[in-house]
Design a protein around this motif. Sequence first.
Motif, short mmCIF file in Angstrom:
data_model
loop_
_atom_site.label_atom_id
_atom_site.label_comp_id
_atom_site.label_asym_id
_atom_site.label_seq_id
_atom_site.Cartn_x
_atom_site.Cartn_y
_atom_site.Cartn_z
N ASP A 296 -3.86 7.60 12.53
CA ASP A 296 -4.97 7.26 13.42
C ASP A 296 -6.32 7.67 12.84
N VAL A 297 -6.35 8.62 11.92
CA VAL A 297 -7.61 9.08 11.35
C VAL A 297 -7.92 8.44 10.01
N LEU A 298 -7.13 7.48 9.58
CA LEU A 298 -7.37 6.84 8.29
C LEU A 298 -8.64 5.99 8.37
N PRO A 299 -9.47 6.11 7.37
CA PRO A 299 -10.65 5.23 7.36
C PRO A 299 -10.25 3.82 6.98
N ALA A 300 -11.10 2.89 7.28
CA ALA A 300 -10.81 1.49 6.94
C ALA A 300 -10.78 1.32 5.42
N GLY A 301 -9.81 0.59 4.97
CA GLY A 301 -9.72 0.31 3.54
C GLY A 301 -9.07 1.43 2.74
N ALA A 302 -8.52 2.42 3.41
CA ALA A 302 -7.93 3.54 2.69
C ALA A 302 -6.63 3.09 2.05
N PRO A 303 -6.40 3.45 0.79
CA PRO A 303 -5.13 3.06 0.15
C PRO A 303 -4.01 3.96 0.67
N VAL A 304 -2.97 3.29 1.09
CA VAL A 304 -1.79 4.00 1.59
C VAL A 304 -0.59 3.57 0.75
N TRP A 402 -2.61 -2.45 -11.07
CA TRP A 402 -3.51 -1.31 -11.11
C TRP A 402 -4.95 -1.75 -11.31
N GLN A 403 -5.13 -2.99 -11.68
CA GLN A 403 -6.49 -3.51 -11.85
C GLN A 403 -7.05 -4.10 -10.58
N SER A 404 -6.29 -4.11 -9.52
CA SER A 404 -6.75 -4.67 -8.25
C SER A 404 -7.81 -3.75 -7.64
N PRO A 405 -8.63 -4.26 -6.79
CA PRO A 405 -9.68 -3.44 -6.16
C PRO A 405 -9.12 -2.26 -5.36
N THR A 406 -7.91 -2.47 -4.80
CA THR A 406 -7.32 -1.41 -4.00
C THR A 406 -6.96 -0.21 -4.86
N LEU A 407 -6.42 -0.50 -6.04
CA LEU A 407 -5.88 0.59 -6.88
C LEU A 407 -6.85 1.01 -7.96
N GLU A 408 -8.00 0.38 -8.01
CA GLU A 408 -8.96 0.74 -9.05
C GLU A 408 -9.33 2.23 -9.01
N PRO A 409 -9.62 2.77 -7.81
CA PRO A 409 -10.01 4.18 -7.77
C PRO A 409 -8.84 5.16 -7.86
N VAL A 410 -7.62 4.64 -7.83
CA VAL A 410 -6.46 5.53 -7.80
C VAL A 410 -6.04 5.86 -9.22
N ARG A 411 -6.11 7.15 -9.58
CA ARG A 411 -5.66 7.59 -10.90
C ARG A 411 -4.39 8.45 -10.81
N GLN A 412 -4.38 9.24 -9.77
CA GLN A 412 -3.21 10.08 -9.54
C GLN A 412 -2.66 9.78 -8.16
N LEU A 413 -1.51 10.28 -7.91
CA LEU A 413 -0.86 9.96 -6.63
C LEU A 413 -1.62 10.58 -5.46
N PHE A 414 -2.25 11.71 -5.69
CA PHE A 414 -2.92 12.33 -4.56
C PHE A 414 -4.24 11.63 -4.24
N ASP A 415 -4.58 10.59 -5.01
CA ASP A 415 -5.74 9.78 -4.66
C ASP A 415 -5.45 8.84 -3.51
N PHE A 416 -4.23 8.68 -3.17
CA PHE A 416 -3.89 7.86 -2.00
C PHE A 416 -4.22 8.65 -0.74
N ALA A 417 -4.71 7.98 0.27
CA ALA A 417 -5.07 8.64 1.53
C ALA A 417 -3.83 9.14 2.26
N LEU A 418 -2.76 8.40 2.10
CA LEU A 418 -1.52 8.79 2.77
C LEU A 418 -0.36 8.26 1.95
N ILE A 419 0.67 9.07 1.83
CA ILE A 419 1.91 8.62 1.18
C ILE A 419 2.99 8.62 2.26
N LEU A 420 3.47 7.42 2.53
CA LEU A 420 4.45 7.24 3.60
C LEU A 420 5.79 6.87 2.96
N VAL A 421 6.78 7.68 3.22
CA VAL A 421 8.12 7.41 2.68
C VAL A 421 8.94 6.76 3.79
#
Lengths: 535, 206, 246
Positions: A296-304, A402-421
Motif C-alpha cells: 500500500d505504501v509503494l510509490p507509483a512506478g516502483a519496480p517490484v 535490463w535495458q528497459s526503462p523499468t530496470l534501467e535504475p536497477v543494479r542490485q537486487l535491493f534496488d527493487f522497491a519490493l521483492i515478492l516471492v
Amino acid sequence: MSYHSAQNPEDDLPDWLRALRKRQEQESTDSSESEDASGDSTDPAEEPEPAQDPDWLSEIRLRYQRGKEPAEAAAEEGHLDDTKPRRLRAMGNALAPGELEPPADQEDSGPARLRGGDKSVQQEEAQLPPENFFEESATPSRTPAFSEDEPSITPGELPGWLQALRPGDFPKEDSRSEEMLPGSAEGGPLAGLSDVLPADPSITQVETAPVFSSRLEITENQGLHAAAFTKLLREVEGPPEDEARRVARPKRVLNIGIAAVLFLSVLFPLLTRSQSAVRPDPQFFPETTSVYSMIDVLPAGAPVLVAFEVQPALFGEMAPLVSVVFAHLLERQANLVFISTRPAGPALAERLLQVQFAASPAVATGTYTQLGYLSGGMAALRSFIADPRSAVLSTASVDDPWQSPTLEPVRQLFDFALILVVSSSAEDGRAWIEQSADLLPGGLAGVTSAQASPLLRVYLHSKPQTLHGLVSGLQGAALYERLRGQETGLGRTYWDAYSYGLGAIVLMILLGGLYGRLIKLKPEKPAAAEVQRGA
Amino acid sequence: MNLRVATPLAAAVAVAAGVFILVSLFVPGLEDLRNRILNWAILMAALALLLGMLNLFSVHFEKIRNRQQPVYSAVLIIAMLATFGITAWEGSQGVISTWIFNNIEVPIEASLMAVLAISLTLAAVRLLQNRKDLMSIVFAVTLFILLLGSGPLFGIELPFFTSGLGPYVNGILSTGAMRGLLIGVALGTMLTGLRILIAADRPYGG
Amino acid sequence: MNVSPLELIGLALALLLIYSLLLPDARRTIRSIKAFGELRRTIELSVEDGSRLQINLGGGGLLGPDSAAAFAGLTLLRQVNNIAADSDQPPVATTGDTLLMLLAQDTMRHTYSRLTIGDQYHPRLGQATGLTSFSYAAGTLPLILERSVSASALIGSYGEEVALITAASQQAGAFSLGGSNTLNGQAVLFGSAQEPLIGEEVFATGAYMDSGAAHRASLRAQDVLRWLIILLLILTALSPLVAGFQ
C-alpha cells in the motif's frame, strides 16, 4: 514253421545218418534177411559201408542201444543227473522221451481254439509233425543224435589251481525251494539241460488274462480320509481371487464415494452463490496485514520483483490469492518484473496476467517485464541475488530486459522497491529467503500456498528478520480481499466452497475412522464348528 | 572407454569440481569461474533433458511393440513429438505452444491435484486402520486440530480451533518439530555432500 | 554463539574421516529401523517369486540440496541391483529429473558389469517418467499398477504428489517404503506409506543397506553433530537465564 508230412522224412536226413540207419537196419535184419538197407527207394544217396566203424560212431550206436533202456540209462548217469531240474525229471516220468503231447489233465487248461474250437488251428495242428516224429521206434529209421538221458559229455577234471579257487564244495543237492526249481527238460531239444523252462505245450498256451475287479479295496480309515478330502475340495469354489483385485474393488467404490461427496460439497455453495462463511479476522493474521501495508505504501512506478515459483498443479489454489495481490500492485501502479526458477513459472505468470488482468492498462500496454527462466537451481539463484545482471536467463524477449526503462535504475537486487516471492512450495520460498538473507537487508514478502505457510512462518520471527510479511492460501485470499474492502472476488467466491469441502473431509475422516475401528472390533466367525463337522 | 579407466577419472573430476565450488563460496574472487562451471552444469542438464526425451520415447515405443497399453503410449509419443516440434518451431511464447500449455498441461496437473485430495482423504480415513501405534494416534489428532483450525466447517467457525488451538499447534508445536526435522535433514545433506567430495560415495559410475 | 558454515563443514569432514579411516568399527550395532528390515525381506521375497522391485528416486535435481536425498536413493538402487539384478524381473528405477535418470542408468550399468551380467542391462531399466512433480507421479503409476511390482521404494525429494504413488502401491498390493527430504513429503508418506522414513532416516539408507564403511561413518558423524547441536541449543536457550543470574 510247418512240416510237410507228405514228404519222406528220410529225405531230410544227412547222408551219414542215412548210412547209419541203413547199417542198423541191416544188422536188425540179419536174422530176418528180409530187408535191403539200400532198398529204400527214397534214399537216393549211397551210403558208405566202412569196414570198421569209427569210434564216435560206435559210441553213438552204443548210446542208441542204451536209449532203449531208459531206466538202465538213467541209473548209469553220473552227477549230471543232479543238475536236471526236478520238474523236468517229473515230466520225464509222465512223458516218454520225445513226446510233446501234453498230459491229458493239462489239455483243458488251454485256450478253446487249441482245444479244437478253431478250425484254422486244427489245420495247423494237422500240419504239425506226427506225434511220433521224435519218437524212437523199435525199428528206428533214424538214429537220434543224442539221448537226453545220457550225459552228453564226460565230466571234466578241474585243474588243481581252479579247484583251489572254488569257495567250497558245491552243494550236492540243490538247496533251492521247490517253487524256484524249474523242471528239467526230459525231452525235446533241451533234453538234459537244467534250470530251463519246460518246453511243453502248456507254456505256449495262452491263458485268458485274469479279470481283476476295478473296485478299490480300502480300509475304513482310508475311507474317512477320502471323505474329508472330498468335502474340502467341494468347499473350494474356483481359483482364489486375486488379492489385489479383492482389495481394489471396495477401494475403488470408496474412492468414488469420497470424490462424489467432495464434489457435491464444493459444488453446492458455488451453485447457490453462498456467502455465509465468515472470512478470517485480520487481527489474527498480522503477517498478512504487513504485506498489505508494504504494497500500500509503494510509490507509483516502483519496480517490484516477483519471483513466480508456482507449479501448474497448484495454480488453482494460488490464482485467487495472487489475483488479489496483483490487483493491489497494479492499483498502486507498480512495475512488475517477473522471474522464476521453475520452467513453467513465466508461462503461468503470463497466463494469470492475460486471464485476470487483460483489461489492466499495465498488462494491456505490456508495461511489465518478463526476465524469464533462471536455470541452475539454488546455485544460480545465489548468483542472481548477488549480481542480477550477470545471470543467464532464458527469456522469450529478443531485447535485453535490463535495458528497459523499468530496470534501467536497477543494479542490485535491493534496488527493487519490493521483492515478492510467490511460491507454491516451501522449498522455493526457503531458497529465496535463505539465499538473500545476508544480501537483502530489506527482506522479502511471501505469497504462498497453505502448505508452505507453516514452514515459512518461522522466518517472520528470525533475527535479522528475513521475511517481513506472509499471506497464504485461500484463507489469505479471503483475508486480503477483506483488507481491501472487496465483497466480491475469487477468494470470497471460493471461501464458502472451501468451508463446506473442509467440513466434508473432517466428517469423512471421523466417520470412516470410527467405522474402520468398529469393523476391527467385530468378533470373528466361528469356523471351527464347520471343520469339526467335516472331520 | 574402459570402465576401469573411466571410474577414477570421473571421481577425480567430481571431486575437483565439488571442492572448487565449495571453496569458491568462502574465498572471494572465484565467483566468475564458479559461475562458468555452474553454467556448464546447466548446459549439461539441458542436454540431459533431450536424453530424457529419447529415453521416454524408447520406453513407450517398446510398450507399443510389446502391446502393453499401446494406445496410451502412442498418445504420449505423438503428444511429446508434437509439442516438441511446435515449441521448437514457434518458441515457448508462440500461440499454439501457449494454448497447449494453458489448455492441456495446467488443467491436467490441476486434475491430478484434485485426485490427490481424494487420495489423501482416503489415506487419512485408513490411517488408524493400518497403523495403531502412538505416533499414528498423535498424527491423527494433530491432523484433526489443524483441519478444524483451517477455517469454518460448513460455514460455522470454531473460534477455539481457528483462533486458539490451531495457531498454537501450527505456530509452536509443529514449528519446533519442523525445525528439528530440518536440522536433521540438513545434517544428512551435508554429510552426503562431504562423502561425495572425498569420493567415499560415488553415485557416478559405481 | 555463532558457528560459521565453514567451521561446521570442517567439523563434519573431520568426523567423517575419523570414523571412516581411524575408527571404522563395523561391529558397532545401529538401532533397528523396521522399514529397512521390511525392505530387505521384501527384496528377498521378490527375488524368490520373480516379481519386480521399483526404486523411485523422485524429482530432486543434482544442482541443489534436493540432490542429497536423490543420492540416498541411488545408493539404495545400487544395493538392490546387487541382490536382484539377475532375477527374473530386474529392478526398475524411475526419476523426475533427466540428470538423475542418467545417474541411475550409470549406477545400474556398473552394477551389472560388476556382476558380469552386463548383457542383461538395457537403458530402459532407468526411466524419467515426468519432469514436473505431478507428471512424474502420473508417469510412475502405470509401472506400479501393472501388478508385476511387489515393492516400491520412494527415496528422494518428494512433495505431496507422493500420495498418488503410495495409493497406487496399496492398490496393487505392493510394499511401499518412502523417505523424503521435504516436510510435506514426509508428512504424506507417514500417512500413506507402509513404512515411512522420518527426518534424516532417509540419509541412513546406505548404512542400513550395507553400502560400505563410509556410510556407517557418515551416520556416526551425523549422530555426533546432532548431539552437539542439541547441546548448543540447550546452552543457547539457557544462556539468557545464566546471564540473568549474573
